[in-house]
Design a protein around this motif. Structure first.
Motif, mmCIF file in Angstrom:
data_model
loop_
_atom_site.group_PDB
_atom_site.id
_atom_site.type_symbol
_atom_site.label_atom_id
_atom_site.label_comp_id
_atom_site.label_asym_id
_atom_site.label_seq_id
_atom_site.Cartn_x
_atom_site.Cartn_y
_atom_site.Cartn_z
ATOM 1 N N ASN A 20 0.825 -1.205 0.000
ATOM 2 C CA ASN A 20 0.000 0.000 0.000
ATOM 3 C C ASN A 20 0.864 1.263 0.000
ATOM 4 O O ASN A 20 0.533 2.250 0.645
ATOM 5 N N TYR A 21 1.986 1.206 -0.737
ATOM 6 C CA TYR A 21 2.920 2.334 -0.675
ATOM 7 C C TYR A 21 2.318 3.613 -1.239
ATOM 8 O O TYR A 21 2.858 4.692 -1.034
ATOM 9 N N GLU A 22 1.176 3.514 -1.959
ATOM 10 C CA GLU A 22 0.555 4.747 -2.448
ATOM 11 C C GLU A 22 0.093 5.646 -1.313
ATOM 12 O O GLU A 22 -0.116 6.853 -1.506
ATOM 13 N N ASN A 23 -0.050 5.072 -0.091
ATOM 14 C CA ASN A 23 -0.415 5.902 1.063
ATOM 15 C C ASN A 23 0.665 6.926 1.385
ATOM 16 O O ASN A 23 0.399 7.932 2.051
ATOM 17 N N TYR A 24 1.887 6.656 0.904
ATOM 18 C CA TYR A 24 2.981 7.602 1.120
ATOM 19 C C TYR A 24 2.642 8.964 0.527
ATOM 20 O O TYR A 24 2.963 10.007 1.098
ATOM 21 N N TYR A 25 1.964 8.946 -0.638
ATOM 22 C CA TYR A 25 1.648 10.204 -1.317
ATOM 23 C C TYR A 25 0.686 11.048 -0.482
ATOM 24 O O TYR A 25 0.771 12.273 -0.456
ATOM 25 N N ALA A 26 -0.247 10.369 0.181
ATOM 26 C CA ALA A 26 -1.237 11.101 0.972
ATOM 27 C C ALA A 26 -0.618 11.733 2.208
ATOM 28 O O ALA A 26 -1.075 12.788 2.674
ATOM 29 N N GLU A 27 0.441 11.127 2.731
ATOM 30 C CA GLU A 27 1.023 11.594 3.980
ATOM 31 C C GLU A 27 2.236 12.499 3.778
ATOM 32 O O GLU A 27 2.657 13.175 4.713
ATOM 33 N N ALA A 28 2.794 12.497 2.567
ATOM 34 C CA ALA A 28 3.981 13.328 2.320
ATOM 35 C C ALA A 28 3.603 14.801 2.317
ATOM 36 O O ALA A 28 2.581 15.201 1.764
ATOM 37 N N ASP A 29 4.418 15.617 2.957
ATOM 38 C CA ASP A 29 4.150 17.057 3.026
ATOM 39 C C ASP A 29 4.286 17.713 1.655
ATOM 40 O O ASP A 29 3.501 18.569 1.279
ATOM 41 N N SER A 30 5.323 17.322 0.923
ATOM 42 C CA SER A 30 5.527 17.863 -0.424
ATOM 43 C C SER A 30 6.135 16.768 -1.280
ATOM 44 O O SER A 30 7.034 16.056 -0.848
ATOM 45 N N LEU A 31 5.598 16.648 -2.488
ATOM 46 C CA LEU A 31 6.043 15.572 -3.356
ATOM 47 C C LEU A 31 5.860 15.994 -4.803
ATOM 48 O O LEU A 31 4.804 16.483 -5.188
ATOM 49 N N VAL A 32 6.916 15.847 -5.599
ATOM 50 C CA VAL A 32 6.836 16.123 -7.025
ATOM 51 C C VAL A 32 6.931 14.799 -7.763
ATOM 52 O O VAL A 32 7.874 14.035 -7.556
ATOM 53 N N GLY A 33 5.944 14.518 -8.596
ATOM 54 C CA GLY A 33 5.942 13.264 -9.318
ATOM 55 C C GLY A 33 5.680 13.486 -10.795
ATOM 56 O O GLY A 33 5.152 14.503 -11.220
ATOM 57 N N VAL A 34 6.073 12.497 -11.602
ATOM 58 C CA VAL A 34 5.811 12.504 -13.033
ATOM 59 C C VAL A 34 4.761 11.435 -13.305
ATOM 60 O O VAL A 34 4.982 10.261 -13.023
ATOM 61 N N THR A 35 3.633 11.845 -13.834
ATOM 62 C CA THR A 35 2.536 10.922 -14.088
ATOM 63 C C THR A 35 2.290 10.844 -15.582
ATOM 64 O O THR A 35 2.213 11.864 -16.264
ATOM 65 N N LYS A 36 2.185 9.633 -16.091
ATOM 66 C CA LYS A 36 1.913 9.470 -17.518
ATOM 67 C C LYS A 36 0.459 9.809 -17.811
ATOM 68 O O LYS A 36 -0.419 9.707 -16.966
ATOM 69 N N GLY A 37 0.223 10.232 -19.034
ATOM 70 C CA GLY A 37 -1.140 10.481 -19.461
ATOM 71 C C GLY A 37 -1.872 9.178 -19.729
ATOM 72 O O GLY A 37 -1.273 8.098 -19.825
ATOM 73 N N LYS A 38 -3.168 9.276 -19.863
ATOM 74 C CA LYS A 38 -3.996 8.107 -20.143
ATOM 75 C C LYS A 38 -4.428 8.153 -21.605
ATOM 76 O O LYS A 38 -5.034 9.120 -22.057
#
Length: 370
Positions: free
Chosen positions: A156-174
């Motif tokens: 469930n490592y996606e929970n990291y995103y909810a708890e991180a104070d600041s996070l920059v990520g690269v998300t692919k388009g759909k």
């Protein structure tokens, strides 16, 4: 050294530079490392070579689809010129590859065949690569090697995103192809979070291959898709469709680029520069200066009002550069061939399949950084 050897050395040299820059750039996406920015060694380079080899393989298959079809039709054509980009963060190390046709093509059918061959060949290899990538995921522990901070969360490592104070990520388009693979091919238990897809070499190479396929198949001007559309519907309808798509892309790319909520000191110089950009990009529609300027002002005015009504409304700024390239260099319209013979049924079917490939490969927002 004769000219032919110099030409071959140019092709080989550009390929080598592109391979190196693509591998360095791939290291940033796949391993989170970058030569000159983080600790980086030969082992890091060698590990990411799998990605760059696969990605360049697809680009090469695409270009040689054009090349061999041109040679079959006795058209003089160069070998592919690979285009490297500096290996810096957020760039993929290349702008692809191009071949140069060295003589005028008189036949609509030959134009169609050459334009069609590259995308069909490249798409087939990309699909095979994506099938393998979406059916052969490594265990979830693979992501912990790149992001040790995820291990505390387990699967469930996606929970990291909810708890991180600041996070920059690269998300692919759909796009429709990726949605199909994610929903009907991949094991949902092993499917990575959208922010983590770039760490998987097969997925990254396959997705970028779809992106370049969609770019080439845009039914505008003398892009591959422009050749295909021209062959299918002729000059009149090609001009209508190409113009509509070009204006739509230019309009969408600039939504939210300039906001009415910016400071007056910024707007006073940004607005004239942006209108000038629109004007120069719109030169490709071949209208007189007054009409071109009027269209540029209308586009800006509508974009500005939309930003006023919804400040969160954003287009994809990456299409601005591509719109400028089309408007100033590629052109929006397709020249009429001297020989306008009709296409046979097989070619018409393959042409519509190519346009379907464009639809399933295209994403309005290919990459989102945030």
């Amino acid at each position: 050294m004769n000219d032919k050897i110099k030409t071959y050395l140019t092709h080989v040299g550009l390929f080598i530079f592109t391979f190196i820059s693509t591998t360095f750039s791939g290291s940033f996406f796949i391993k989170g490392k970058m030569w000159g920015w983080t600790e980086y060694g030969w082992a890091d380079f060698a590990e990411v070579m799998k990605y760059s080899i696969l990605f360049l393989l697809i680009l090469t298959v695409h270009e040689f689809g054009h090349y061999f079809t041109a040679r079959y039709n006795k058209i003089k054509v160069t070998l592919p010129y690979y285009i490297p980009l500096p290996p810096i963060p957020m760039l993929i190390g290349t702008m692809g590859a191009v071949i140069r046709i060295k003589e005028f093509i008189q036949s609509k059918k030959v134009h169609f065949d050459i334009g069609l061959a590259g995308p069909l060949a490249g798409f087939e290899v990309a699909v095979i690569l994506l099938i393998y990538g979406y059916t052969q995921f490594p265990p979830v522990e693979y992501i912990y090697e790149i992001h040790p901070e995820y291990e505390a969360y387990g699967e469930n490592y996606e929970n990291y995103y909810a708890e991180a104070d600041s996070l920059v990520g690269v998300t692919k388009g759909k796009n429709l192809a990726i949605l199909f693979f994610e929903n009907y091919v991949a094991d949902p238990e092993l499917l990575p979070h959208p922010n983590e897809f770039m760490h998987y070499p097969y997925l990254l190479a396959g997705y970028l291959a779809l992106f370049f396929t969609a770019l080439n198949l845009l039914p505008i001007g003398q892009l591959d898709g422009g050749h295909v559309l021209y062959g299918l519907v002729g000059t009149k309808w090609h001009s209508r469709v190409a113009l509509t798509l070009f204006l739509a892309m230019l309009f969408y790319s600039g939504i939210g680029f300039i906001s009415p909520f910016q400071a007056y000191e910024e707007l006073i110089w940004q607005v004239p520069l942006y209108v000038a950009f629109l004007y120069f990009a719109l030169k490709g529609i071949k209208k007189n200066s007054q009409t071109t300027l009027m269209i540029a002002l209308i586009i800006f005015a509508v974009q500005f009002v939309l930003s006023l009504l919804d400040p969160n409304l954003k287009g994809f700024e990456g299409w601005m550069l591509f719109s400028l390239v089309i408007g100033r260099f590629v052109g929006v319209y397709h020249p009429k061939s001297l020989i306008e013979e009709p296409l046979d049924l097989k070619r018409r079917v393959l042409g519509w399949i190519a346009l379907i490939i464009f639809i399933v490969s295209f994403s309005p927002v290919p990459l989102r950084i945030g």
